[in-house]
Design a protein around this motif. Structure first.
Motif, PDB file in Angstrom:
ATOM      1  N   PRO A 149       0.826  -1.205   0.000  1.00 25.09           N
ATOM      2  CA  PRO A 149       0.000   0.000   0.000  1.00 25.09           C
ATOM      3  C   PRO A 149       0.864   1.261   0.000  1.00 25.09           C
ATOM      4  CG  PRO A 149      -0.725  -1.556   1.694  1.00 25.09           C
ATOM      5  CD  PRO A 149       0.596  -2.053   1.183  1.00 25.09           C
ATOM      6  N   GLY A 150       0.359   2.317  -0.639  1.00 28.35           N
ATOM      7  CA  GLY A 150       1.062   3.594  -0.644  1.00 28.35           C
ATOM      8  C   GLY A 150       2.130   3.714  -1.706  1.00 28.35           C
ATOM      9  N   LYS A 151       2.403   2.629  -2.438  1.00 21.41           N
ATOM     10  CA  LYS A 151       3.405   2.666  -3.493  1.00 21.41           C
ATOM     11  C   LYS A 151       2.728   2.544  -4.861  1.00 21.41           C
ATOM     12  CE  LYS A 151       7.198   0.842  -0.686  1.00 21.41           C
ATOM     13  NZ  LYS A 151       8.257  -0.201  -0.579  1.00 21.41           N
ATOM     14  N   ILE A 152       3.404   3.067  -5.888  1.00 18.60           N
ATOM     15  CA  ILE A 152       2.879   3.063  -7.250  1.00 18.60           C
ATOM     16  C   ILE A 152       3.692   2.074  -8.079  1.00 18.60           C
ATOM     17  CG2 ILE A 152       2.329   4.460  -9.278  1.00 18.60           C
ATOM     18  CD1 ILE A 152       0.836   5.303  -6.796  1.00 18.60           C
ATOM     19  N   TYR A 153       2.986   1.231  -8.808  1.00 15.34           N
ATOM     20  CA  TYR A 153       3.652   0.245  -9.659  1.00 15.34           C
ATOM     21  C   TYR A 153       3.213   0.438 -11.115  1.00 15.34           C
ATOM     22  CZ  TYR A 153       4.524  -1.927  -5.132  1.00 15.34           C
ATOM     23  OH  TYR A 153       4.904  -2.147  -3.834  1.00 15.34           O
ATOM     24  N   TYR A 154       4.189   0.297 -12.002  1.00 15.50           N
ATOM     25  CA  TYR A 154       3.918   0.364 -13.442  1.00 15.50           C
ATOM     26  C   TYR A 154       3.931  -1.037 -14.035  1.00 15.50           C
ATOM     27  CZ  TYR A 154       3.669   5.157 -15.257  1.00 15.50           C
ATOM     28  OH  TYR A 154       3.245   6.414 -15.594  1.00 15.50           O
ATOM     29  N   GLY A 155       3.066  -1.250 -15.037  1.00 19.62           N
ATOM     30  CA  GLY A 155       3.115  -2.485 -15.816  1.00 19.62           C
ATOM     31  C   GLY A 155       2.657  -3.703 -15.050  1.00 19.62           C
ATOM     32  N   GLY A 156       3.444  -4.793 -15.174  1.00 20.07           N
ATOM     33  CA  GLY A 156       3.120  -6.035 -14.498  1.00 20.07           C
ATOM     34  C   GLY A 156       2.137  -6.886 -15.272  1.00 20.07           C
ATOM     35  N   SER A 157       1.718  -7.969 -14.627  1.00 19.76           N
ATOM     36  CA  SER A 157       0.758  -8.890 -15.240  1.00 19.76           C
ATOM     37  C   SER A 157       0.025  -9.634 -14.131  1.00 19.76           C
ATOM     38  CB  SER A 157       1.465  -9.877 -16.175  1.00 19.76           C
ATOM     39  OG  SER A 157       2.452 -10.615 -15.480  1.00 19.76           O
ATOM     40  N   ILE A 158      -1.007 -10.353 -14.528  1.00 17.62           N
ATOM     41  CA  ILE A 158      -1.939 -10.874 -13.538  1.00 17.62           C
ATOM     42  C   ILE A 158      -1.367 -12.034 -12.726  1.00 17.62           C
ATOM     43  CG2 ILE A 158      -3.063 -12.487 -15.135  1.00 17.62           C
ATOM     44  CD1 ILE A 158      -5.713 -11.749 -13.712  1.00 17.62           C
ATOM     45  N   GLN A 159      -0.537 -12.881 -13.315  1.00 14.80           N
ATOM     46  CA  GLN A 159      -0.046 -14.044 -12.576  1.00 14.80           C
ATOM     47  C   GLN A 159       0.826 -13.647 -11.386  1.00 14.80           C
ATOM     48  OE1 GLN A 159      -1.059 -16.998 -12.629  1.00 14.80           O
ATOM     49  NE2 GLN A 159      -2.239 -17.076 -14.525  1.00 14.80           N
ATOM     50  N   PRO A 160       1.846 -12.794 -11.569  1.00 18.87           N
ATOM     51  CA  PRO A 160       2.596 -12.352 -10.382  1.00 18.87           C
ATOM     52  C   PRO A 160       1.737 -11.511  -9.444  1.00 18.87           C
ATOM     53  CG  PRO A 160       3.371 -11.236 -12.368  1.00 18.87           C
ATOM     54  CD  PRO A 160       2.488 -12.339 -12.822  1.00 18.87           C
ATOM     55  N   PHE A 161       0.753 -10.794  -9.991  1.00 14.78           N
ATOM     56  CA  PHE A 161      -0.164 -10.027  -9.142  1.00 14.78           C
ATOM     57  C   PHE A 161      -0.904 -10.964  -8.193  1.00 14.78           C
ATOM     58  CE2 PHE A 161      -4.508  -8.580  -8.356  1.00 14.78           C
ATOM     59  CZ  PHE A 161      -4.306  -7.323  -7.788  1.00 14.78           C
ATOM     60  N   MET A 162      -1.467 -12.042  -8.717  1.00 17.84           N
ATOM     61  CA  MET A 162      -2.207 -12.978  -7.875  1.00 17.84           C
ATOM     62  C   MET A 162      -1.274 -13.700  -6.906  1.00 17.84           C
ATOM     63  SD  MET A 162      -5.203 -14.573 -10.334  1.00 17.84           S
ATOM     64  CE  MET A 162      -4.065 -15.366 -11.487  1.00 17.84           C
ATOM     65  N   LYS A 163      -0.055 -14.002  -7.348  1.00 19.81           N
ATOM     66  CA  LYS A 163       0.899 -14.698  -6.484  1.00 19.81           C
ATOM     67  C   LYS A 163       1.307 -13.823  -5.305  1.00 19.81           C
ATOM     68  CE  LYS A 163       5.369 -17.081  -6.557  1.00 19.81           C
ATOM     69  NZ  LYS A 163       6.525 -17.490  -7.404  1.00 19.81           N
ATOM     70  N   MET A 164       1.544 -12.545  -5.556  1.00 19.66           N
ATOM     71  CA  MET A 164       2.022 -11.659  -4.489  1.00 19.66           C
ATOM     72  C   MET A 164       0.909 -11.208  -3.547  1.00 19.66           C
ATOM     73  SD  MET A 164       5.022  -9.284  -6.193  1.00 19.66           S
ATOM     74  CE  MET A 164       4.318  -8.985  -7.803  1.00 19.66           C
ATOM     75  N   THR A 165      -0.322 -11.142  -4.052  1.00 22.38           N
ATOM     76  CA  THR A 165      -1.429 -10.672  -3.206  1.00 22.38           C
ATOM     77  C   THR A 165      -2.244 -11.811  -2.612  1.00 22.38           C
ATOM     78  OG1 THR A 165      -2.942 -10.545  -5.105  1.00 22.38           O
ATOM     79  CG2 THR A 165      -1.656  -8.553  -4.560  1.00 22.38           C
ATOM     80  N   GLY A 166      -2.256 -12.951  -3.290  1.00 24.44           N
ATOM     81  CA  GLY A 166      -3.107 -14.061  -2.859  1.00 24.44           C
ATOM     82  C   GLY A 166      -4.562 -13.871  -3.237  1.00 24.44           C
ATOM     83  N   TRP A 167      -4.871 -12.871  -4.055  1.00 23.17           N
ATOM     84  CA  TRP A 167      -6.247 -12.605  -4.474  1.00 23.17           C
ATOM     85  C   TRP A 167      -6.532 -13.386  -5.750  1.00 23.17           C
ATOM     86  CZ3 TRP A 167      -5.159  -6.656  -4.114  1.00 23.17           C
ATOM     87  CH2 TRP A 167      -4.977  -6.312  -2.764  1.00 23.17           C
ATOM     88  N   ARG A 168      -7.391 -14.387  -5.623  1.00 26.40           N
ATOM     89  CA  ARG A 168      -7.633 -15.282  -6.744  1.00 26.40           C
ATOM     90  C   ARG A 168      -9.110 -15.605  -6.904  1.00 26.40           C
ATOM     91  NH1 ARG A 168      -3.141 -18.009  -8.603  1.00 26.40           N
ATOM     92  NH2 ARG A 168      -1.216 -17.694  -7.403  1.00 26.40           N
ATOM     93  N   GLY A 169      -9.447 -16.019  -8.117  1.00 23.86           N
ATOM     94  CA  GLY A 169     -10.750 -16.598  -8.407  1.00 23.86           C
ATOM     95  C   GLY A 169     -11.927 -15.727  -8.005  1.00 23.86           C
ATOM     96  N   GLU A 170     -12.964 -16.396  -7.518  1.00 21.84           N
ATOM     97  CA  GLU A 170     -14.215 -15.706  -7.232  1.00 21.84           C
ATOM     98  C   GLU A 170     -14.137 -14.842  -5.976  1.00 21.84           C
ATOM     99  OE1 GLU A 170     -16.490 -19.329  -4.856  1.00 21.84           O
ATOM    100  OE2 GLU A 170     -17.044 -18.826  -6.907  1.00 21.84           O
ATOM    101  N   ASN A 171     -13.002 -14.839  -5.290  1.00 23.79           N
ATOM    102  CA  ASN A 171     -12.827 -13.929  -4.159  1.00 23.79           C
ATOM    103  C   ASN A 171     -12.577 -12.491  -4.614  1.00 23.79           C
ATOM    104  OD1 ASN A 171     -13.055 -15.919  -2.117  1.00 23.79           O
ATOM    105  ND2 ASN A 171     -10.955 -16.571  -2.519  1.00 23.79           N
ATOM    106  N   VAL A 172     -12.297 -12.324  -5.915  1.00 25.17           N
ATOM    107  CA  VAL A 172     -12.027 -11.004  -6.478  1.00 25.17           C
ATOM    108  C   VAL A 172     -13.250 -10.528  -7.254  1.00 25.17           C
ATOM    109  CG1 VAL A 172     -10.546  -9.660  -8.025  1.00 25.17           C
ATOM    110  CG2 VAL A 172      -9.571 -11.539  -6.689  1.00 25.17           C
ATOM    111  N   LEU A 173     -13.661  -9.292  -7.016  1.00 29.39           N
ATOM    112  CA  LEU A 173     -14.689  -8.635  -7.829  1.00 29.39           C
ATOM    113  C   LEU A 173     -14.037  -7.443  -8.494  1.00 29.39           C
ATOM    114  CD1 LEU A 173     -17.525  -8.149  -8.891  1.00 29.39           C
ATOM    115  CD2 LEU A 173     -18.101  -7.032  -6.729  1.00 29.39           C
TER     116      LEU A 173
END
Length: 320
Positions: A149-173
């Motif tokens: 939180p509080g930091k700005i990130y450029y670019g990236g992709s969904i797979q490392p996003f889900m790996k680093m946050t643990g937010w997956r599947g139907e738990n995400v809206l």
């Protein structure tokens, strides 16, 4: 096939039509694919200029939504984790959200990602996250191993996003305003729940609720029932009346279509059938609304259940 389904498609379609018409009228031989690609690139090239103009005068170009801060506060207070993924560059995002939410806008989000290059964010795993320094206006070379939180990130992709946050599947809206860039891959390939923001829905609902439209639609349904009941009578006088009913019904159908838009009718249906756009929305979005703040009317525990639509061979009411 390219889908023209956002506001940038309006100048793109107009320019494409005008240039193609000019070339046809002057008997120029041209490649349609090359013409389309050049026009698409020209429209995309105006984004930096558009950003500069909006940054100079956000009050003129951005629609202030007073309830958005209230809604995000409600979500945060209920323990929800929020993230922002946008294709826009940080200076544009910062100026816009400062105008709408206030200077502390970043505090609402647990993860903030700009320059995401959607829809490739959802399909291309080779694009790394880059930490951004707003004061230097630079993307740093630091290895990103967590999203904080509080930091700005450029670019990236969904797979490392889900790996680093643990937010997956139907738990995400995940909410977005473009069926393809925002919603398609997120729901079809990654199992996220999705919500479509369709501003034009407000006009559709207001039109549906006008007394004129309600009367015409009820009268059309009544006439359809009469036609289904009496169309097989062979009496010439009855058949004459049937033809009058059919003519009146066709007039009502045409009037009910044009009341939404004189040229194209409703965005969501053509007479009895859903439009291509609405079929895509129904396929890619679990819910759709004209404004995300409409959800303030519901608790954060609310579940939206889909309606069971009657098939042609089924009862309209199971109470019969």
């Amino acid at each position: 096939m390219s889908q023209l389904a956002d506001l940038f498609s309006l100048p793109e379609m107009n320019l494409l039509c005008n240039v193609a018409e000019y070339l046809h009228q002057h008997n120029f031989d041209f490649s349609p694919e090359s013409l389309y690609r050049d026009i698409k690139e020209s429209i995309q090239s105006i984004h930096p200029r558009m950003h500069r103009i909006v940054l100079e005068d956000p009050e003129t170009y951005l629609e202030y939504e007073p309830k958005l801060r209230q809604y995000l506060t409600t979500l945060k207070n209920s323990g929800k984790q929020l993230f922002l993924v946008t294709n826009s560059p940080y200076p544009f995002v910062d100026k816009g959200l400062t105008y709408i939410l206030g200077e502390d806008w970043i505090d609402f989000f647990d993860v903030t990602i700009v320059g995401a290059k959607k829809p490739y964010f959802f399909s291309n795993d080779s694009n790394p996250f880059r930490l951004y320094d707003p004061e230097m206006d630079a993307r740093l070379w630091d290895r990103v191993t967590s999203l904080e939180p509080g930091k700005i990130y450029y670019g990236g992709s969904i797979q490392p996003f889900m790996k680093m946050t643990g937010w997956r599947g139907e738990n995400v809206l995940y909410f977005g305003d473009h069926p393809y860039s925002d919603l398609a891959d997120a729901t079809l390939h990654h199992g996220w729940r999705t919500g479509a923001i369709i501003k034009e829905l407000q006009h559709e609902i207001e039109t549906l609720n006008t007394p004129c439209f309600k009367f015409d639609m009820n009268w059309q349904n009544f006439m359809t029932s009469l036609l289904e009941t009496y169309q097989d009578f062979d009496d010439p006088e009855v058949q004459h009346i049937i033809r009058q009913w059919q003519q009146e019904r066709n007039q009502i159908r045409s009037r009910n279509k044009k009341i939404f838009n004189q040229q194209f009718g409703s965005m969501f249906r053509t007479h009895l059938n859903p439009t291509f756009f609405s079929r895509r929305v129904f396929r890619f979005a679990d819910i759709y609304t004209s404004n995300i703040t409409n959800l303030l009317r519901y608790s954060v525990r609310h579940t939206f259940y889909p309606r069971r639509g009657a098939l042609p061979h089924e009862y309209r009411s199971w109470m019969n």
